[in-house]
Design an enzyme around this catalytic site. Structure first.
Site, PDB file in Angstrom:
ATOM      1  N   ASP A 232      -3.791  -1.881  15.116  1.00 41.47           N
ATOM      2  CA  ASP A 232      -4.141  -2.713  13.956  1.00 41.47           C
ATOM      3  C   ASP A 232      -5.650  -2.941  13.943  1.00 41.47           C
ATOM      4  OD1 ASP A 232      -1.554  -3.047  13.056  1.00 41.47           O
ATOM      5  OD2 ASP A 232      -1.304  -5.063  13.852  1.00 41.47           O
TER       6      ASP A 232
ATOM      7  N   ARG B 189      -3.712   3.629   8.089  1.00 47.78           N
ATOM      8  CA  ARG B 189      -3.096   2.647   7.185  1.00 47.78           C
ATOM      9  C   ARG B 189      -4.249   1.958   6.442  1.00 47.78           C
ATOM     10  NH1 ARG B 189      -1.274  -2.095  10.419  1.00 47.78           N
ATOM     11  NH2 ARG B 189       0.686  -1.019  10.827  1.00 47.78           N
TER      12      ARG B 189
HETATM   13  C1  LIG Z   1       1.978  -3.291   6.676  1.00 53.13           C
HETATM   14  C2  LIG Z   1       0.732  -4.113   6.684  1.00 53.13           C
HETATM   15  C3  LIG Z   1      -0.089  -4.097   7.789  1.00 53.13           C
HETATM   16  C4  LIG Z   1      -1.274  -4.825   7.801  1.00 53.13           C
HETATM   17  N1  LIG Z   1      -2.154  -4.691   8.850  1.00 53.13           N
HETATM   18  C5  LIG Z   1      -3.352  -5.310   8.785  1.00 53.13           C
HETATM   19  C6  LIG Z   1      -4.360  -5.073   9.754  1.00 53.13           C
HETATM   20  O1  LIG Z   1      -4.187  -4.297  10.702  1.00 53.13           O
HETATM   21  N2  LIG Z   1      -5.548  -5.711   9.628  1.00 53.13           N
HETATM   22  C7  LIG Z   1      -5.809  -6.569   8.571  1.00 53.13           C
HETATM   23  O2  LIG Z   1      -6.921  -7.100   8.470  1.00 53.13           O
HETATM   24  N3  LIG Z   1      -4.857  -6.824   7.653  1.00 53.13           N
HETATM   25  C8  LIG Z   1      -3.657  -6.218   7.721  1.00 53.13           C
HETATM   26  N4  LIG Z   1      -2.720  -6.450   6.747  1.00 53.13           N
HETATM   27  C9  LIG Z   1      -2.931  -7.572   5.784  1.00 53.13           C
HETATM   28  C10 LIG Z   1      -3.754  -7.151   4.590  1.00 53.13           C
HETATM   29  O3  LIG Z   1      -5.093  -6.957   4.972  1.00 53.13           O
HETATM   30  C11 LIG Z   1      -3.709  -8.217   3.479  1.00 53.13           C
HETATM   31  O4  LIG Z   1      -4.252  -9.415   3.975  1.00 53.13           O
HETATM   32  C12 LIG Z   1      -2.312  -8.497   2.963  1.00 53.13           C
HETATM   33  O5  LIG Z   1      -1.558  -7.321   2.854  1.00 53.13           O
HETATM   34  C13 LIG Z   1      -2.380  -9.148   1.556  1.00 53.13           C
HETATM   35  O6  LIG Z   1      -3.021  -8.287   0.683  1.00 53.13           O
HETATM   36  P1  LIG Z   1      -2.271  -7.468  -0.488  1.00 53.13           P
HETATM   37  O7  LIG Z   1      -2.735  -6.063  -0.387  1.00 53.13           O
HETATM   38  O8  LIG Z   1      -0.821  -7.648  -0.404  1.00 53.13           O
HETATM   39  O9  LIG Z   1      -2.906  -8.033  -1.814  1.00 53.13           O
HETATM   40  P2  LIG Z   1      -3.097  -9.513  -2.382  1.00 53.13           P
HETATM   41  O10 LIG Z   1      -4.007  -9.365  -3.550  1.00 53.13           O
HETATM   42  O11 LIG Z   1      -3.479 -10.460  -1.284  1.00 53.13           O
HETATM   43  O12 LIG Z   1      -1.642  -9.896  -2.845  1.00 53.13           O
HETATM   44  C14 LIG Z   1      -0.975  -9.239  -3.913  1.00 53.13           C
HETATM   45  C15 LIG Z   1       0.363  -9.917  -4.160  1.00 53.13           C
HETATM   46  O13 LIG Z   1       1.204  -9.732  -2.999  1.00 53.13           O
HETATM   47  C16 LIG Z   1       1.952 -10.892  -2.734  1.00 53.13           C
HETATM   48  N5  LIG Z   1       1.530 -11.453  -1.434  1.00 53.13           N
HETATM   49  C17 LIG Z   1       0.461 -11.062  -0.690  1.00 53.13           C
HETATM   50  N6  LIG Z   1       0.393 -11.778   0.456  1.00 53.13           N
HETATM   51  C18 LIG Z   1       1.420 -12.646   0.425  1.00 53.13           C
HETATM   52  C19 LIG Z   1       1.883 -13.660   1.317  1.00 53.13           C
HETATM   53  N7  LIG Z   1       1.291 -13.913   2.468  1.00 53.13           N
HETATM   54  N8  LIG Z   1       2.997 -14.370   0.968  1.00 53.13           N
HETATM   55  C20 LIG Z   1       3.653 -14.116  -0.189  1.00 53.13           C
HETATM   56  N9  LIG Z   1       3.248 -13.160  -1.091  1.00 53.13           N
HETATM   57  C21 LIG Z   1       2.162 -12.446  -0.783  1.00 53.13           C
HETATM   58  C22 LIG Z   1       1.694 -11.838  -3.866  1.00 53.13           C
HETATM   59  O14 LIG Z   1       2.639 -11.583  -4.878  1.00 53.13           O
HETATM   60  C23 LIG Z   1       0.298 -11.430  -4.327  1.00 53.13           C
HETATM   61  O15 LIG Z   1       0.039 -11.796  -5.639  1.00 53.13           O
HETATM   62  C24 LIG Z   1      -1.569  -5.684   6.694  1.00 53.13           C
HETATM   63  C25 LIG Z   1      -0.737  -5.694   5.581  1.00 53.13           C
HETATM   64  C26 LIG Z   1       0.381  -4.916   5.551  1.00 53.13           C
HETATM   65  C27 LIG Z   1       1.226  -4.921   4.315  1.00 53.13           C
END
Ligand SMILES: Cc1cc2nc3c(=O)[nH]c(=O)nc-3n(C[C@H](O)[C@H](O)[C@H](O)COP(=O)(O)OP(=O)(O)OC[C@H]3O[C@@H](n4cnc5c(N)ncnc54)[C@H](O)[C@@H]3O)c2cc1C
Length: 306
Positions: free
Chosen positions: A133, A183
């Protein structure tokens, strides 16, 4: 962005951490995001998802260990997880995500790299993929450089790029050249404007451009987002280019947008659910709270209900 910064800053205070981890108020929300505390619970959740046709990445929560002994213990815990997955009939659908700071990155590159290599050797015996990660920006260069050193000997590893970082286009060039699995995420940490875009629409447009490069050029990349508009755009792009659905996978977090997970799965795309578990859930949990104001409203409602 302001809300996110406020939550991430407040959650670092020791008394807030104590209050949240001790209070029963947060439990329903914690169990929505976290699949239990033990390996057995996590593997059982993973097997349930695998039986429905989803891929799974198990994340044993824990990061930033403070001593060499803790880093070695971190390795032992990951090794036990690898063996438990290896014994599962669903082993082919499950992989793991790790934090290099749980393997000793704060104790030095040599410590973390030696532990990382041992883990990859054990995982390879079960044909198991291990993804490092991406943590806060102070670790980005060291993580990428370590993956570059290790990948030629251990092709069962890859890492993560964060679209909010100013440097990510260059890192994407490096990892495409290396050929490891990548990823793509938006990025979950609180970062200053000297290293990260602060404007959501800029992060989103970077994410879309980088996703398009990945789905065309990379080795089985993962597009990890719950952003329905971005998913529609990237999906439309892939379909216009007639890319095979199995060329890349979608990834989402356990407990978030299960409707989208099911929709993509039913449309024939590989979908992997990232399933965190373990006792060290606090930092992961606060990053999830910070992403969405409605999550705090949910807690406030439970407070008034009872
Ligand atoms: C499989 C996976 C692995 C990841 N690994 C890492 C990593 O190694 N390092 C890192 O920095 N980040 C990691 N992340 C987190 C990522 O960086 C984001 O912070 C997170 O995915 C929220 O961003 P989004 O792309 O969903 O978009 P956003 O614009 O944040 O969200 C879009 C929509 O998704 C939904 N949503 C998003 N988050 C939430 C929540 N917490 N609760 C409820 N609904 C929500 C809502 O409907 C929101 O409107 C990972 C995410 C995923 C999915």
């Amino acid at each position: 962005m302001l809300f996110r910064a406020l939550i991430l800053r407040t959650s670092g205070l020791r008394w807030v951490r104590r209050a949240v981890t001790r209070s029963r108020l947060f439990r329903p929300m914690v169990s929505r995001f976290i699949a239990g505390e033990t390996v057995a619970e996590a593997v059982s959740v993973a097997e349930g998802l695998a039986a429905q046709g989803f891929g799974v990445s198990l994340d044993l929560l824990g990061e930033n260990v403070a001593t060499l002994e803790e880093a070695n213990r971190g390795l032992e815990h990951y090794l036990a997880l690898v063996e438990a997955i290896g014994a599962s009939p669903h082993v082919a659908s499950i992989n793991i995500s790790i934090k290099l700071t749980a393997l000793g990155l704060d104790q030095g590159d040599e410590v973390a790299e030696a532990n990382y290599r041992k883990l990859l050797t054990a995982a390879a015996r079960h044909d198991l993929f291990v993804r490092a990660d991406m943590e806060a920006s102070e670790y980005t260069e060291r993580t990428i450089a370590m993956v570059e050193r290790v990948f030629p000997d251990h092709p069962n590893t890859g890492t993560v790029l964060q679209s909010y970082l100013l440097r990510t286009d260059q890192d994407l060039d490096r990892l495409l050249e290396l050929g490891c699995r990548v990823r793509l995420v938006k990025g979950a940490y609180l970062e200053p404007e000297s290293v990260a875009y602060q404007d959501k629409s800029k992060v989103d447009s970077q994410y879309i451009d980088q996703s398009k490069r990945l789905v065309c050029e990379a080795n089985y990349p993962a597009i990890a987002t719950h952003d329905a508009a971005i998913i529609t755009t990237v999906r439309g792009f892939a379909e216009t280019k007639s890319l095979e659905k199995g060329r890349f996978e979608w990834q989402m977090l356990y407990g978030i947008r299960r409707d989208l997970q099911a929709e993509l799965h039913h449309a024939g795309y590989p979908v992997r659910v990232y399933v965190p578990f373990g006792q060290e859930w606090y930092p992961y949990f606060t990053r999830r709270l910070a992403e969405r104001p409605a999550n705090l409203l949910f807690i406030a409602k439970s407070l008034f209900k009872g």
